[in-house]
Design a protein around this motif. Structure first.
Motif, short mmCIF file in Angstrom:
data_model
loop_
_atom_site.label_atom_id
_atom_site.label_comp_id
_atom_site.label_asym_id
_atom_site.label_seq_id
_atom_site.Cartn_x
_atom_site.Cartn_y
_atom_site.Cartn_z
N GLY A 259 -0.08 8.14 -8.22
CA GLY A 259 -0.89 6.94 -8.03
C GLY A 259 -0.89 6.37 -6.63
O GLY A 259 -0.97 5.15 -6.44
N ILE A 260 -0.85 7.24 -5.61
CA ILE A 260 -0.94 6.74 -4.23
C ILE A 260 -2.29 6.08 -4.00
O ILE A 260 -3.26 6.35 -4.71
N ASP A 261 -2.34 5.21 -2.98
CA ASP A 261 -3.57 4.49 -2.69
C ASP A 261 -4.47 5.24 -1.73
O ASP A 261 -5.71 5.15 -1.82
N VAL A 262 -3.88 5.95 -0.76
CA VAL A 262 -4.63 6.69 0.25
C VAL A 262 -3.87 7.98 0.55
O VAL A 262 -2.63 7.98 0.59
N LEU A 263 -4.61 9.05 0.78
CA LEU A 263 -4.01 10.34 1.10
C LEU A 263 -4.39 10.74 2.53
O LEU A 263 -5.56 10.76 2.88
N VAL A 264 -3.38 11.04 3.34
CA VAL A 264 -3.58 11.50 4.71
C VAL A 264 -3.11 12.96 4.78
O VAL A 264 -1.99 13.27 4.39
N ILE A 265 -3.99 13.84 5.28
CA ILE A 265 -3.71 15.27 5.22
C ILE A 265 -3.75 15.90 6.61
O ILE A 265 -4.72 15.76 7.34
N ILE A 266 -2.67 16.60 6.95
CA ILE A 266 -2.67 17.56 8.05
C ILE A 266 -2.73 18.93 7.38
O ILE A 266 -1.71 19.44 6.91
N PRO A 267 -3.91 19.52 7.25
CA PRO A 267 -4.07 20.68 6.36
C PRO A 267 -3.43 21.96 6.87
O PRO A 267 -3.50 22.27 8.06
N ASN B 91 4.95 1.18 7.85
CA ASN B 91 5.98 0.22 7.46
C ASN B 91 5.76 -1.13 8.15
O ASN B 91 5.90 -2.19 7.53
N ASP B 92 5.42 -1.08 9.44
CA ASP B 92 5.17 -2.32 10.20
C ASP B 92 4.00 -3.10 9.61
O ASP B 92 3.96 -4.33 9.69
N LEU B 93 3.04 -2.37 9.04
CA LEU B 93 1.85 -3.00 8.46
C LEU B 93 2.05 -3.41 7.00
O LEU B 93 1.12 -3.87 6.35
N GLY B 94 3.28 -3.23 6.50
CA GLY B 94 3.60 -3.68 5.16
C GLY B 94 3.40 -2.64 4.06
O GLY B 94 3.45 -2.99 2.88
N GLY B 95 3.18 -1.39 4.45
CA GLY B 95 3.01 -0.33 3.46
C GLY B 95 4.22 0.57 3.37
O GLY B 95 5.24 0.33 4.03
N SER B 96 4.11 1.59 2.56
CA SER B 96 5.17 2.59 2.46
C SER B 96 4.54 3.97 2.43
O SER B 96 3.38 4.13 2.04
N VAL B 97 5.30 4.98 2.84
CA VAL B 97 4.78 6.34 2.97
C VAL B 97 5.65 7.33 2.21
O VAL B 97 6.88 7.31 2.32
N THR B 98 4.98 8.19 1.46
CA THR B 98 5.64 9.37 0.89
C THR B 98 5.20 10.58 1.70
O THR B 98 4.00 10.82 1.84
N PRO C 82 0.84 -1.21 0.00
CA PRO C 82 0.00 0.00 0.00
C PRO C 82 0.87 1.25 0.00
O PRO C 82 1.81 1.37 0.80
N GLU C 83 0.57 2.17 -0.90
CA GLU C 83 1.32 3.42 -1.00
C GLU C 83 0.49 4.54 -0.37
O GLU C 83 -0.58 4.88 -0.88
N ILE C 84 0.97 5.07 0.74
CA ILE C 84 0.25 6.10 1.48
C ILE C 84 0.96 7.44 1.32
O ILE C 84 2.17 7.54 1.49
N GLY C 85 0.19 8.47 1.01
CA GLY C 85 0.74 9.82 0.95
C GLY C 85 0.39 10.59 2.21
O GLY C 85 -0.76 10.59 2.65
N LEU C 86 1.39 11.21 2.83
CA LEU C 86 1.17 12.02 4.04
C LEU C 86 1.55 13.47 3.74
O LEU C 86 2.72 13.78 3.51
N LEU C 87 0.55 14.34 3.73
CA LEU C 87 0.77 15.77 3.53
C LEU C 87 0.79 16.46 4.88
O LEU C 87 -0.18 16.40 5.63
#
Length: 331
Positions: free
Chosen positions: A79-87, A50-57, A24-29
């Motif tokens: 093409g990230i899978d999920v976007l996490v935002i601290i706006p 990472n522990d859950l088997g994903g990676s973060v940008t 899983p490719e997770i984006g963290l803004l």
């Protein structure tokens, strides 16, 4: 014909196997990492994914909303899978959400609620409760006198949530005439200098100040700097939040009364867990019964509780839980 079918079956099995093993490719803004609190959030979130088997940008906007928008566009196009935002700015962030949803990318709002948008999940502390804790502690110690309220930026929904919590406690005392709010303003940035200028203006006008409630520890520091210039550091009560190391030192010195410690490890854990689940097409949480109205929809949410830290319980809270090391405080 049989050979073609066999080849197709092998190809299908290969594709299914590859899909099941795709990370899983997770984006963290992020808004900023200028305060150590946000460094802790970032590191805990990345480690858990990472522990859950994903990676973060990770992309940091340095408190520039237009930069954050561009960073979001780059992540979405990658093409990230999920976007996490601290706006940085909840209005601009709503545009980011709209852009992500057009590409069917789920969005998690972290710590700060993105209003009027189709976010999928919200993970934060209960900011109204945090505001109530701040005001309750100070009014218990000093139930009468002149109070100054320094709110955060109006681009951040947390500023309004904290204000609501403050006023839930203060308004009855204001109505009784026990407390007078001599100044209540919102700053433009979560920066000490903004609070310093506001506090200096209040003091230069000749107001007596008995207590200051600031939106976070950075603003509390700015207020303390202004109080110190007027010989009032340690005399006026001061509340902040985030349990920054500077705030802990201020509490030890007697210049700050309390801060609110947020369970950052738990925040990051819940957000990371939800992000990886959503990347795999699952629900973000096993318990979806709690929701927050963001002005557009009822958003499934997890809200955790903060904890008051004062001079008497520092060792029992932030030190015992490993949030800060004792040697850091006394460096």
């Amino acid at each position: 014909m049989r050979q073609i079918n066999l080849t197709f079956q092998i190809l299908l099995v290969f594709l299914l196997f590859a899909g099941c093993n795709q990370k899983p490719e997770i984006g963290l803004l992020m808004d900023t990492i200028a305060r150590e609190r946000w460094v802790k959030d970032r590191d805990a979130f990345v480690q858990k994914v990472n522990d859950l088997g994903g990676s973060v940008t990770v992309k940091v906007a340095d408190s520039d909303a237009s930069v954050q928008f561009q960073q979001a566009l780059e992540m979405i196009n990658a093409g990230i899978d999920v976007l996490v935002i601290i706006p940085v700015d909840m209005t601009v962030a709503a545009g980011i959400v709209k852009m992500a949803k057009k590409q069917n990318i789920p969005v998690i709002s972290y710590d700060r609620l993105i209003r009027d948008s189709d976010i999928d999940f919200y993970v934060s502390t209960d900011n109204i409760d945090v505001g109530e804790q701040m005001a309750s502690f100070l009014t218990t110690v000093r139930p009468t006198g002149n109070y100054v309220l320094i709110g955060g930026p109006t681009t951040d929904n947390n500023s309004f949530q904290l204000h609501l919590g403050w006023m839930n406690v203060l308004q009855p005392l204001i109505d009784k005439g026990d407390i007078k709010v001599v100044s209540h303003q919102f700053v433009e940035r979560w920066e000490p200098q903004d609070a310093y200028q506001l506090m200096s203006s209040v003091l230069n006008e000749g107001h007596t100040v008995d207590a200051v409630i600031a939106g976070n520890d950075a603003l509390a520091q700015g207020a303390i700097d202004a109080l110190a210039e007027h010989g009032m550091a340690g005399k006026a009560l001061v509340a902040g939040q985030d349990a920054d190391i500077t705030a802990i030192r201020n509490i030890i010195l007697g210049n700050q009364t309390i801060t609110i410690y947020k369970p950052i490890e738990s925040l990051a854990f819940n957000a990371a867990d939800a992000a990886v689940k959503m990347a795999k097409g699952k629900k973000p949480s096993d318990n979806m019964s709690f929701t927050i109205n963001n002005g557009h929809r009822l958003v499934p949410a997890i809200l955790l509780n903060g904890q008051v830290v004062n001079k008497q319980n520092i060792r029992m809270t932030v030190i015992s839980e490993g949030f800060v090391a004792e040697q850091e405080i006394f460096e």
